[in-house]
Design an enzyme around this catalytic site. Structure first.
Site, PDB file in Angstrom:
ATOM      1  N   GLU A  34       1.128  -1.196  -0.083  1.00  0.00           N
ATOM      2  CA  GLU A  34       0.019  -0.001  -0.085  1.00  0.00           C
ATOM      3  C   GLU A  34       0.926   1.066  -0.024  1.00  0.00           C
ATOM      4  O   GLU A  34       1.429   1.480   1.097  1.00  0.00           O
ATOM      5  CB  GLU A  34      -0.950   0.015   1.262  1.00  0.00           C
ATOM      6  CG  GLU A  34      -1.762  -1.169   1.680  1.00  0.00           C
ATOM      7  CD  GLU A  34      -3.035  -1.064   0.418  1.00  0.00           C
ATOM      8  OE1 GLU A  34      -3.286  -0.045  -0.282  1.00  0.00           O
ATOM      9  OE2 GLU A  34      -3.684  -2.373   0.252  1.00  0.00           O
TER      10      GLU A  34
ATOM     11  N   CYS B 213      -2.265   9.119   1.912  1.00  0.00           N
ATOM     12  CA  CYS B 213      -1.993   8.585   0.614  1.00  0.00           C
ATOM     13  C   CYS B 213      -3.067   8.851  -0.295  1.00  0.00           C
ATOM     14  O   CYS B 213      -3.165   9.093  -1.585  1.00  0.00           O
ATOM     15  CB  CYS B 213      -1.864   7.086   0.701  1.00  0.00           C
ATOM     16  SG  CYS B 213      -3.067   6.180   1.662  1.00  0.00           S
TER      17      CYS B 213
ATOM     18  N   GLU C 214      -6.861  -3.995   0.903  1.00  0.00           N
ATOM     19  CA  GLU C 214      -7.169  -4.047   2.413  1.00  0.00           C
ATOM     20  C   GLU C 214      -8.622  -3.605   2.506  1.00  0.00           C
ATOM     21  O   GLU C 214      -9.096  -2.572   2.098  1.00  0.00           O
ATOM     22  CB  GLU C 214      -6.246  -3.031   3.235  1.00  0.00           C
ATOM     23  CG  GLU C 214      -4.734  -3.678   3.018  1.00  0.00           C
ATOM     24  CD  GLU C 214      -4.003  -3.067   4.314  1.00  0.00           C
ATOM     25  OE1 GLU C 214      -3.913  -1.670   4.487  1.00  0.00           O
ATOM     26  OE2 GLU C 214      -2.806  -3.821   4.535  1.00  0.00           O
TER      27      GLU C 214
HETATM   28  P1  NAP Z   1       7.994   5.354   4.857  1.00  0.00           P
HETATM   29  O1  NAP Z   1       9.374   6.148   5.278  1.00  0.00           O
HETATM   30  O2  NAP Z   1       8.042   4.359   3.550  1.00  0.00           O
HETATM   31  O3  NAP Z   1       7.925   4.440   6.220  1.00  0.00           O
HETATM   32  C1  NAP Z   1       6.971   3.182   6.531  1.00  0.00           C
HETATM   33  C2  NAP Z   1       7.304   2.301   7.362  1.00  0.00           C
HETATM   34  O4  NAP Z   1       8.432   1.453   6.792  1.00  0.00           O
HETATM   35  C3  NAP Z   1       7.762   2.743   8.613  1.00  0.00           C
HETATM   36  O5  NAP Z   1       7.627   1.696   9.889  1.00  0.00           O
HETATM   37  C4  NAP Z   1       9.255   2.874   8.423  1.00  0.00           C
HETATM   38  O6  NAP Z   1       9.963   2.594   9.743  1.00  0.00           O
HETATM   39  C5  NAP Z   1       9.715   1.480   7.772  1.00  0.00           C
HETATM   40  N1  NAP Z   1      10.741   1.493   6.887  1.00  0.00           N
HETATM   41  C6  NAP Z   1      11.462   2.502   6.351  1.00  0.00           C
HETATM   42  N2  NAP Z   1      12.598   2.026   5.815  1.00  0.00           N
HETATM   43  C7  NAP Z   1      12.522   0.727   5.954  1.00  0.00           C
HETATM   44  C8  NAP Z   1      13.250  -0.380   5.446  1.00  0.00           C
HETATM   45  N3  NAP Z   1      14.382  -0.359   4.622  1.00  0.00           N
HETATM   46  N4  NAP Z   1      12.843  -1.642   5.633  1.00  0.00           N
HETATM   47  C9  NAP Z   1      11.786  -1.921   6.347  1.00  0.00           C
HETATM   48  N5  NAP Z   1      11.004  -0.876   6.865  1.00  0.00           N
HETATM   49  C10 NAP Z   1      11.251   0.044   6.434  1.00  0.00           C
HETATM   50  O7  NAP Z   1       6.810   6.015   4.743  1.00  0.00           O
HETATM   51  P2  NAP Z   1       6.113   6.889   6.109  1.00  0.00           P
HETATM   52  O8  NAP Z   1       6.799   8.353   5.784  1.00  0.00           O
HETATM   53  O9  NAP Z   1       6.054   6.491   7.150  1.00  0.00           O
HETATM   54  O10 NAP Z   1       4.590   7.031   5.500  1.00  0.00           O
HETATM   55  C11 NAP Z   1       4.200   7.920   4.319  1.00  0.00           C
HETATM   56  C12 NAP Z   1       4.088   7.266   3.130  1.00  0.00           C
HETATM   57  O11 NAP Z   1       3.191   6.379   3.153  1.00  0.00           O
HETATM   58  C13 NAP Z   1       3.445   8.007   2.039  1.00  0.00           C
HETATM   59  O12 NAP Z   1       4.160   7.965   0.850  1.00  0.00           O
HETATM   60  C14 NAP Z   1       2.033   7.674   1.873  1.00  0.00           C
HETATM   61  O13 NAP Z   1       1.337   7.781   0.691  1.00  0.00           O
HETATM   62  C15 NAP Z   1       2.342   6.155   2.095  1.00  0.00           C
HETATM   63  N6  NAP Z   1       0.974   5.509   2.664  1.00  0.00           N
HETATM   64  C16 NAP Z   1       0.348   4.808   1.765  1.00  0.00           C
HETATM   65  C17 NAP Z   1      -1.024   4.147   2.045  1.00  0.00           C
HETATM   66  C18 NAP Z   1      -1.803   3.414   1.305  1.00  0.00           C
HETATM   67  O14 NAP Z   1      -2.759   2.530   1.952  1.00  0.00           O
HETATM   68  N7  NAP Z   1      -1.381   3.121   0.033  1.00  0.00           N
HETATM   69  C19 NAP Z   1      -1.566   4.534   3.562  1.00  0.00           C
HETATM   70  C20 NAP Z   1      -0.863   5.375   4.351  1.00  0.00           C
HETATM   71  C21 NAP Z   1       0.397   5.823   3.829  1.00  0.00           C
HETATM   72  P3  NAP Z   1      10.598   3.816  10.379  1.00  0.00           P
HETATM   73  O15 NAP Z   1       9.997   5.161   9.868  1.00  0.00           O
HETATM   74  O16 NAP Z   1      10.356   3.689  11.910  1.00  0.00           O
HETATM   75  O17 NAP Z   1      12.018   3.889  10.016  1.00  0.00           O
END
Ligand code: NAP
Length: 493
Positions: free
Chosen positions: A264, A298, A472
């Site tokens: 997602e 998102c 989901e």
């Molecule tokens: P993110 O930086 O990609 O982080 C998401 C999760 O991944 C966090 O728990 C992060 O942990 C973890 N993570 C980061 N790098 C990782 C790696 N190399 N290996 C394993 N886990 C890793 O995204 P975010 O800034 O939290 O969230 C914003 C993004 O989520 C936006 O792009 C948004 O569009 C997207 N989103 C999508 C949906 C959907 O349903 N399509 C819903 C909500 C959000 P840490 O941050 O603790 O390092």
């Protein structure tokens, strides 16, 4: 202990949530003794510290999920259903406390936190109902000889990685169907917002979920901590919600084991307003699609493509509504706009606004950050945003509405589809034929037709293109946690 700059109620809420790892039904501190500071984004102050899992802790969490697997998949569906229903009732009864907790760690206004909790909780209720409706099928072979029987079985130990923007709902969208299906799991919430997930684990434990079914680890170095679990041959499924960039890296990693994967990812939702639309209804919808979760969603309307005949009117009305929103700490009465998650987010949003200005766009309202403390950005509306502006191409993740015009339906669709993302699109029109024609041509997993909100526990949420794959919610969300087994039977002839 929570810090003393908070109110007594806030301290009590923070102290009631475990700050440890939840592994095999036990709360324990990290084996290395490390902790991660959780910040209040409206002040920048530290709220509390949570455990920083080591790789050994993460492996212990997967060990616990594997150990609990056979017993959990063999439970009666009604038992799994009852646990989810009990958790639903507990969350409903504790919405106020959970909302305050969420606002403290994430920043959104209390009303938004309550809305998320209701949304998140609906997944537990929906999948409590679905747990007892896992069906296979039985058919006679086309030749008339022999029979086909299919059965649905829990896929096995799952890994869940969730983002900070919806700290509870992004968890329950995965945990609800996985528990209902009979899977066990390790969940890693984002380090900025771990508290809502820890509170959820505490509630599921109280609701009777056996130890080991759900394991929660919090970690500073998420990649390093999760990689060994993704590589572990006992893992059967990885479900990730977050950025496309991280999702891409995880897909590669998961390919080693050919893991079943759900992604997602990010979005760049177009909001189309056709000449025949009801402008006031479109502005109402725009306020929801843009300002839900402060634009940090998102599904957030990222760009507004408005028919040239309505653009000025739409922009003026939207700017008046956005400009009137009260900004402040999410816990304060009447506040509609809380802080963004951190300073980087504010800087990125401002950079995108500045880029559009440099290319000729005009700011009708907002266009600047608010002086600290905290990470606030004023709700912003820009008009005459040219096609090449970064605001139209990149996920903004903030309270900024860029308005761009079109002159006919083909141009509107071409603009809407001109992105690598495909999560959701919003369409405002009063012409039913146009509504279907446009919906069928839009490259997106979801469409909000004359409405600014698509999220719904009973519906399949998910994207196409680089917004990911998998769904989901609804029956489709349950399928993500079930394997289909087929028995070829030499009977009946
Ligand atoms: P993110 O930086 O990609 O982080 C998401 C999760 O991944 C966090 O728990 C992060 O942990 C973890 N993570 C980061 N790098 C990782 C790696 N190399 N290996 C394993 N886990 C890793 O995204 P975010 O800034 O939290 O969230 C914003 C993004 O989520 C936006 O792009 C948004 O569009 C997207 N989103 C999508 C949906 C959907 O349903 N399509 C819903 C909500 C959000 P840490 O941050 O603790 O390092």
């Amino acid at each position: 202990m929570a810090t003393s700059t908070l109110t007594a109620q806030e301290n009590a809420i923070l102290d009631a949530v475990p700050h440890d790892l939840y592994i095999g039904g036990e709360w324990r501190s990290a084996s290395g003794g490390g902790t991660i500071a959780v910040e209040d984004p409206s002040t920048g102050a530290t709220l509390c510290e949570v455990a920083d899992a080591t790789i050994e802790d993460a492996k212990a969490a997967l060990d616990a999920a594997v150990a609990a697997g056979d017993a959990w998949r063999a439970t009666a569906p009604r038992e799994r259903s009852d646990v989810l229903r009990a958790a639903y009732e507990l969350i409903a009864a504790r919405t106020d406390d959970l909302a305050l907790l969420m606002t403290l760690e994430m920043g959104k206004p209390i009303s938004e936190s309550k809305a998320e909790i209701t949304y998140a909780n609906n997944f537990l209720r929906w999948y409590a109902e679905e747990a007892v409706r896992i069906n296979g099928r039985f058919t006679v072979n086309e030749s008339g000889a022999g029979r086909v029987l299919t059965m649905k079985q829990a896929i096995g130990p799952c890994l869940f990685i969730t983002p900070w923007n919806f700290p509870l709902a992004m968890g329950t969208r995965k945990i609800g169907p996985a528990v209902a299906a009979g899977c066990t799991m390790v969940v890693k919430p984002a380090k900025q917002t771990p508290l809502s997930m820890l509170a959820l684990a505490q509630i599921l434990e109280e609701a009777g979920l056996p130890g080991g079914v759900l394991n929660v680890i919090t970690a500073e170095r998420s990649g390093e901590t999760m990689a060994p679990l993704i590589d572990d041959p006992r893992t059967r499924k990885l479900s990730f919600t977050g950025s496309t960039e991280v999702g891409r890296a995880l897909i590669k990693q998961a390919a080693q084991q050919v893991l079943k994967v759900s992604m997602e990812l990010g979005g760049n939702a177009p909001f189309l307003v056709f000449a025949d639309a009801d402008v006031d209804a479109a502005v109402d919808g725009a306020m929801i699609a843009k300002m839900r979760n402060l634009g940090e969603a998102c599904t957030s309307a990222n760009r507004f493509h408005v028919h040239e005949s309505l653009a000025a009117q739409f922009a003026e009305k939207l700017a008046a509504r956005m400009g009137a929103l009260a900004i402040g700490r999410g816990t304060e009465d009447g506040v509609a706009v809380g802080p963004l998650i951190n300073d980087d987010a504010v800087e990125k949003v401002h950079e995108l606004v500045q880029d559009a200005r440099d290319r000729g766009a005009t700011v009708l309202t907002g266009g600047e950050a608010v002086d600290g403390p905290g990470h606030f950005y004023r709700p912003t509306v820009l008009v005459d945003v040219p096609d090449d502006a970064r605001l139209l191409k990149e996920e903004i993740f903030g309270p900024v509405a860029p308005i761009n015009t079109f002159s006919d339906e083909d141009e509107a669709i071409a603009k809407a589809n001109d992105t690598e993302f495909g999560l959701v699109a919003y369409v405002y029109t009063s012409d039913l034929n146009r509504a279907f024609r446009v919906s069928e041509r839009l490259e997106s997993g979801m469409i909000g037709l004359n409405q600014g909100l698509v999220s719904n526990a009973g519906a399949p949420f998910g994207g196409v293109k680089q917004s990911g794959f998998g769904r989901e919610g609804g029956p489709e969300g349950m399928e993500e946690y079930l394997e289909t087994k087929y028995l070829a039977m030499n009977v009946g002839s």
